[in-house]
Design an enzyme around this catalytic site. Structure first.
Site, mmCIF file in Angstrom:
data_model
loop_
_atom_site.group_PDB
_atom_site.id
_atom_site.type_symbol
_atom_site.label_atom_id
_atom_site.label_comp_id
_atom_site.label_asym_id
_atom_site.label_seq_id
_atom_site.Cartn_x
_atom_site.Cartn_y
_atom_site.Cartn_z
ATOM 1 N N GLN A 199 0.829 -1.198 0.000
ATOM 2 C CA GLN A 199 0.000 0.000 0.000
ATOM 3 C C GLN A 199 0.868 1.254 0.000
ATOM 4 O OE1 GLN A 199 -2.649 -2.155 3.277
ATOM 5 N NE2 GLN A 199 -3.339 -0.050 3.037
ATOM 6 N N PHE A 230 -5.957 -4.185 3.244
ATOM 7 C CA PHE A 230 -6.724 -3.984 4.482
ATOM 8 C C PHE A 230 -5.882 -3.359 5.594
ATOM 9 C CE2 PHE A 230 -8.677 -7.717 2.338
ATOM 10 C CZ PHE A 230 -9.853 -7.096 1.938
ATOM 11 N N GLU A 234 0.415 -1.711 4.689
ATOM 12 C CA GLU A 234 0.720 -0.280 4.794
ATOM 13 C C GLU A 234 2.185 -0.090 5.189
ATOM 14 O OE1 GLU A 234 -2.156 2.101 6.926
ATOM 15 O OE2 GLU A 234 -0.770 3.777 7.083
ATOM 16 N N ARG A 312 -6.137 7.048 16.978
ATOM 17 C CA ARG A 312 -7.417 7.005 16.264
ATOM 18 C C ARG A 312 -8.491 6.312 17.112
ATOM 19 N NH1 ARG A 312 -9.722 7.980 11.039
ATOM 20 N NH2 ARG A 312 -7.792 8.962 10.371
ATOM 21 N N ARG A 344 -8.055 -1.813 8.576
ATOM 22 C CA ARG A 344 -9.313 -1.127 8.234
ATOM 23 C C ARG A 344 -10.022 -0.511 9.454
ATOM 24 N NH1 ARG A 344 -13.237 -4.034 3.854
ATOM 25 N NH2 ARG A 344 -14.007 -2.171 2.844
ATOM 26 N N PHE A 346 -8.292 1.311 11.654
ATOM 27 C CA PHE A 346 -7.058 1.837 12.262
ATOM 28 C C PHE A 346 -7.239 2.246 13.720
ATOM 29 C CE2 PHE A 346 -3.289 4.652 12.273
ATOM 30 C CZ PHE A 346 -2.426 3.964 11.452
ATOM 31 N N THR A 444 -4.406 11.367 10.718
ATOM 32 C CA THR A 444 -4.290 12.264 11.871
ATOM 33 C C THR A 444 -2.874 12.845 11.970
ATOM 34 O OG1 THR A 444 -3.818 10.383 13.306
ATOM 35 C CG2 THR A 444 -6.109 11.100 13.164
ATOM 36 N N ALA A 513 -6.145 5.222 5.399
ATOM 37 C CA ALA A 513 -7.024 6.208 6.025
ATOM 38 C C ALA A 513 -8.222 6.522 5.131
ATOM 39 C CB ALA A 513 -6.249 7.485 6.385
ATOM 40 N N GLU A 715 -12.979 2.527 4.907
ATOM 41 C CA GLU A 715 -13.026 1.981 6.264
ATOM 42 C C GLU A 715 -14.359 2.147 6.993
ATOM 43 O OE1 GLU A 715 -9.492 4.459 6.904
ATOM 44 O OE2 GLU A 715 -8.770 2.820 8.156
HETATM 45 N N1 MTE Z 1 -11.255 -3.019 -0.133
HETATM 46 C C1 MTE Z 1 -10.684 -4.087 -0.714
HETATM 47 N N2 MTE Z 1 -11.379 -4.756 -1.646
HETATM 48 N N3 MTE Z 1 -9.431 -4.500 -0.371
HETATM 49 C C2 MTE Z 1 -8.689 -3.854 0.592
HETATM 50 O O1 MTE Z 1 -7.558 -4.239 0.876
HETATM 51 N N4 MTE Z 1 -8.619 -2.001 2.210
HETATM 52 C C3 MTE Z 1 -9.405 -1.086 3.051
HETATM 53 C C4 MTE Z 1 -10.431 -0.327 2.214
HETATM 54 N N5 MTE Z 1 -11.158 -1.228 1.364
HETATM 55 C C5 MTE Z 1 -9.281 -2.717 1.229
HETATM 56 C C6 MTE Z 1 -10.582 -2.317 0.812
HETATM 57 C C7 MTE Z 1 -8.589 -0.117 3.777
HETATM 58 S S1 MTE Z 1 -7.832 -0.600 5.200
HETATM 59 C C8 MTE Z 1 -8.458 1.177 3.354
HETATM 60 S S2 MTE Z 1 -7.599 2.319 4.260
HETATM 61 C C9 MTE Z 1 -9.045 1.643 2.094
HETATM 62 O O2 MTE Z 1 -9.737 0.608 1.392
HETATM 63 C C10 MTE Z 1 -7.912 2.176 1.224
HETATM 64 O O3 MTE Z 1 -8.335 2.594 -0.009
HETATM 65 P P1 MTE Z 1 -8.958 4.046 -0.304
HETATM 66 O O4 MTE Z 1 -8.207 5.040 0.502
HETATM 67 O O5 MTE Z 1 -8.751 4.198 -1.749
HETATM 68 O O6 MTE Z 1 -10.383 3.936 0.116
HETATM 69 MO MO1 MOS Z 2 -6.294 1.276 5.940
HETATM 70 S S1 MOS Z 2 -6.136 0.431 7.818
HETATM 71 O O1 MOS Z 2 -5.923 2.847 6.574
HETATM 72 O O2 MOS Z 2 -4.833 0.737 5.256
#
Ligand code: MTE
Ligand code: MOS
Length: 772
Positions: A199, A230, A234, A312, A344, A346, A444, A513, A715
């Site tokens: 990520q 997820f 990161e 958070r 997800r 956090f 944050t 985030a 999230e």
């Molecule tokens: N959706 C899918 N399909 N796969 C993922 O790994 N990660 C989640 C969420 N949705 C995830 C997901 C997490 S932890 C975050 S922070 C956000 O997607 C990141 O993507 P975005 O900032 O583009 O929403």
């Molecule tokens: Mo999502 S826990 O902020 O990668």
């Protein structure tokens, strides 16, 4: 004009996902001379390393190299925030499964066999395994974060009613379908290119440069897509990328490191489990008057992102409620277990779940429907709307969302039906709970709220798009492409989305985030607008009008009833020596937070949602099924309703899985015994509530100036799953015929059964301090 944004367009990789042609790291064509890496893990919980013998491993035919931390050419510390996380164990092992040696061999089987031949002599050291023990021994990774308003202790003391209690909330494995994987290839001049499932390509680049003692320009990191992240990729992809890069440097050959599922689960950090301790004072309507809360998160052996995760949690411990006098403290506990990381939400989910539980306790104590107590405490629209960190909630739509969901889910009638059912059914009991979500959007850590993009228009009118966002299934690529298509007024098929690469856009933040589309969408729009302005001059001359009159839509530039094709304008711009490339940048405005005073505006805006979940419990076994769920979630003016609906559904189910069925279990030696799908149960499509009704909030654009007035969605919906856990608590109370019940998370069938039995037996009064 047809709009490309706010339209349900399928995920750009969907056909490839279905056909099996979407490439992940392990699918890439293998370069000539590729070596495969494997790791030797510690079998001690905490121990001093006395000696490491790699001779037997090296002697195995096919083994090319073996490294310890001493073979790292540069600085071996790969910690993302505070120092103290060597790439391989240095002097001590800090948890069971700590990687000590890395092997490179001609195939995976040989590398893994060699890894088992490594011999390490240890001297055991005392270890701390539980959060409670860490608190008792003051074993912390970082200083606490405290928020304070008014005098909580005095308010509790004066309150008509008081409750005091403790809650355990379990962790969660990411269980991304693609495990951690990296492929490092040496290039000319000591350069290296690393393909990595991450990520955060820029951080991986920085850390590889650090371990190789190279400048960042010598390292390129690419991520085309992840098979899920997820939060687990990161920071924690970096270790494996760095190991592959060091082995590639040492051997001069390409090296791939892909963990198998068990290793991945044993080595990598998870969602932080939390121990929450609270004391709350309230009036007869259940209104909270004073609240003292300590949220203790298990960081594991190293800091990683624990500071920000616990922050958070603290920021979300208000959930959706006005807390007049409040003290919230977040503790970062150090234990000898894996180093927990982003997941997800956090930390937000753990903070929010705690207070939703406390609200439920208050309601049960008073003999009221928890819904009433929620409504009595809900943040107001223009009063009682300041958070414990003194951010005013300017756009509170929760009262309306409650009204909408209460009506659409038929809550009140069903509440009565369920009570009637429970009154006549002896061994099957139903439960129902309705809970809100208010989730703050922005990192944050303020400086992370920045993004860059690179947009290239070719003279045939086709466009290449690159930005710092990484694709993990959530759809950030298609969303940002929609933004660029909209800005140029062209169809999506003119745009090629390219893999995220550090040599195209530098110094990016993690895609995390939930801010990926917000930040990168704005940066890409900024780049596209610069090119569009230049094209407007060219098109204006072609159409005989001023540039300001030119409108870009439907693959054309038009004005005054005349038009020219977008491709023609691009070609003409090239002939006229006009640049068709631009880099864009975005930094979220107006956000700040002062940790020392606990005050500021850490979030640009909030995303909201409400969910009502119903469950049916078998009181003989504790087993249950979710029979119905109604979700209403706010995405502002959604960039892509189909993608967002998928995020809401998936997020909810992942939240439900975390709080009900996913159980991480460590033994008394600190060994994780649930490290495969045979012992660790994640929800599948079959675990969806039988009657599942999901709606996006409509007609409510984001009042903040976000990209096309959308809201982040990655999230927030995870926390809608809290309603499922509290529905179980409701059913447990019905089953036990008890007013107060205790139900830690995850509420597995075993825990549900035990909770029913414990509540039945409970002779002691609720954990009340002293009711007036
Ligand atoms: N959706 C899918 N399909 N796969 C993922 O790994 N990660 C989640 C969420 N949705 C995830 C997901 C997490 S932890 C975050 S922070 C956000 O997607 C990141 O993507 P975005 O900032 O583009 O929403
Ligand atoms: Mo999502 S826990 O902020 O990668």
């Amino acid at each position: 004009m047809t709009s490309v944004v706010h339209t349900s367009i399928k995920h750009d990789s969907a056909p490839k996902h279905v056909a099996g042609t979407a490439r992940y790291i392990d699918d890439l064509p293998e370069p000539e001379g590729l070596l495969h890496a494997a790791l030797h893990l510690s079998d001690r919980t905490r121990a001093k390393i006395l000696s490491i013998d790699i001779s037997a491993a090296l002697a195995l035919p096919g083994v090319v190299a073996a490294i310890t931390v001493n073979d790292v050419p540069g600085d071996p510390d790969i910690a993302p925030v505070v120092r103290g996380e060597p790439m391989l164990a240095k002097g001590v092992v800090e948890f069971h499964g700590h990687p000590v040696v890395a092997i490179a061999a001609i195939d995976v089987a040989t590398a893994r066999r060699a890894a088992r031949l490594v011999k390490v002599e240890y001297e055991d050291l005392p270890a701390i395994l539980s959060i409670a023990e860490a608190i008792e021994k003051q074993s912390f990774l970082l200083p606490p974060l405290g928020l304070k308003r008014g005098d909580a202790a005095a308010a509790i003391a004066k309150a008509p009613h008081r409750l005091k209690g403790e809650l355990n909330i379990g962790g969660q494995d990411h269980f991304y379908l693609e495990g951690q994987a990296s492929l490092a290839e040496p290039r000319e001049d000591g350069d290296v290119i690393v393909r990595c499932s991450t990520q955060h390509p820029s951080e991986v680049q920085k850390l590889i440069a650090r371990v190789l003692d190279a400048p960042m320009h010598a390292v390129t990191v690419e991520c085309r897509r992840m098979g899920g992240g997820f939060g687990g990729k990161e920071t924690q992809a970096a270790q494996f990328a760095c190991i592959a890069a060091v082995l590639a440097r040492k051997t001069g050959r390409p090296v791939k490191l892909r963990l198998d599922r068990d290793e991945d689960m044993i080595i990598t950090g998870k969602r932080h489990d939390f121990l929450s301790r609270y004391e709350v004072g309230f009036d007869t309507e259940g209104r909270i008057l004073g609240y003292e809360l300590t949220l203790a998160g298990r960081g594991g052996w190293a800091a990683d992102l624990t500071g920000a995760v616990v922050d958070r949690a603290v920021f979300h411990a208000d959930s959706s409620y006005w807390l007049p006098d409040v003290t919230i403290t977040g503790l970062c506990c150090k234990t000898n277990t894996v180093s927990n990381t982003a997941f997800r939400g956090f930390g937000g989910p753990q903070g929010m779940a705690t207070t939703e539980y406390v609200i439920d306790e208050i309601a049960r104590y008073l003999g009221r429907d928890p819904l009433e107590v929620r409504l009595a405490n809900l943040y107001g629209k223009d009063k009682n709307n300041v958070t414990p960190y003194f951010q005013t909630i300017a756009d509170n739509i929760l009262p309306e969302l409650f009204d909408e969901l209460l009506a659409s889910s038929d809550y009140n009638a069903r509440r009565q039906e369920i009570d009637a059912f429970n009154a006549q059914s002896q061994h099957l009991k139903k439960g129902l709970a309705l809970t809100p979500v208010k989730f703050g959007i922005s990192f944050t850590t303020t400086f992370l709220n920045q993004a860059g993009a690179l947009v290239l228009v070719y003279e045939d009118g086709s466009v290449q798009l690159n930005h710092g966002g990484t694709e993990m299934g959530q759809g950030v690529y298609i969303k940002v492409a929609q933004v660029v298509a909209e800005t140029f007024g062209i169809s999506l098929d003119r745009i090629r989305i390219t893999a995220t690469r550090t040599d195209k856009v530098p110094n990016t933040s993690a895609t995390a985030a939930s801010a990926g589309a917000d930040l990168n969408g704005k940066a890409a729009e900024h780049a596209a607008l610069q090119i569009r302005d230049r094209l407007a001059v060219v098109a204006g001359a072609m159409l005989g009008v001023a540039p300001e009159q030119v409108v870009f839509a439907s693959d054309k530039a038009s004005a005054g009833g005349k038009s020219v094709a977008f491709a023609e304008v691009a070609h003409k711009a090239w002939l006229e020596r006009v640049s068709l490339a631009a880099s864009g940048f975005y930094a979220t405005p107006d956000i700040h937070f002062d940790r020392a005073t606990g005050r500021g505006r850490p979030f640009y805006y909030f995303a909201y949602g409400v969910a009502a979940t119903e469950v049916l419990v078998d009181c003989f076994t504790g087993e249950y099924r979710f029979t119905r769920a109604d979700l209403l979630h706010d995405c502002g003016n959604s960039l892509n309703p189909a993608i967002d609906l998928g995020q809401v559904e998936g997020g909810y189910l992942q939240g439900l899985g975390w709080l009900t069925m996913e159980e991480l279990w460590w033994d008394d030696k600190g060994r994780l015994r649930t490290h495969a799908p045979s012992t660790y149960k994640i929800p599948t499509a079959r675990d969806l509530p039988e009657d599942f009704r999901v709606q996006l909030v409509s007609g409510r654009p984001n009042p903040a100036n976000s990209i096309f007035r959308s809201k982040a969605v990655g999230e927030p919906p995870l926390m809608l799953g809290i309603s499922g856990w509290l529905a179980l608590k409701d059913a447990v109370a019905a089953a036990a015929g008890a007013q107060m019940v205790h139900l830690d998370a995850p509420a597995t069938p075993e825990r549900v059964l035990l909770a029913i039995e414990a509540a039945k037996r409970a002779t002691v009064a609720p954990a009340e301090v002293a009711a007036k």
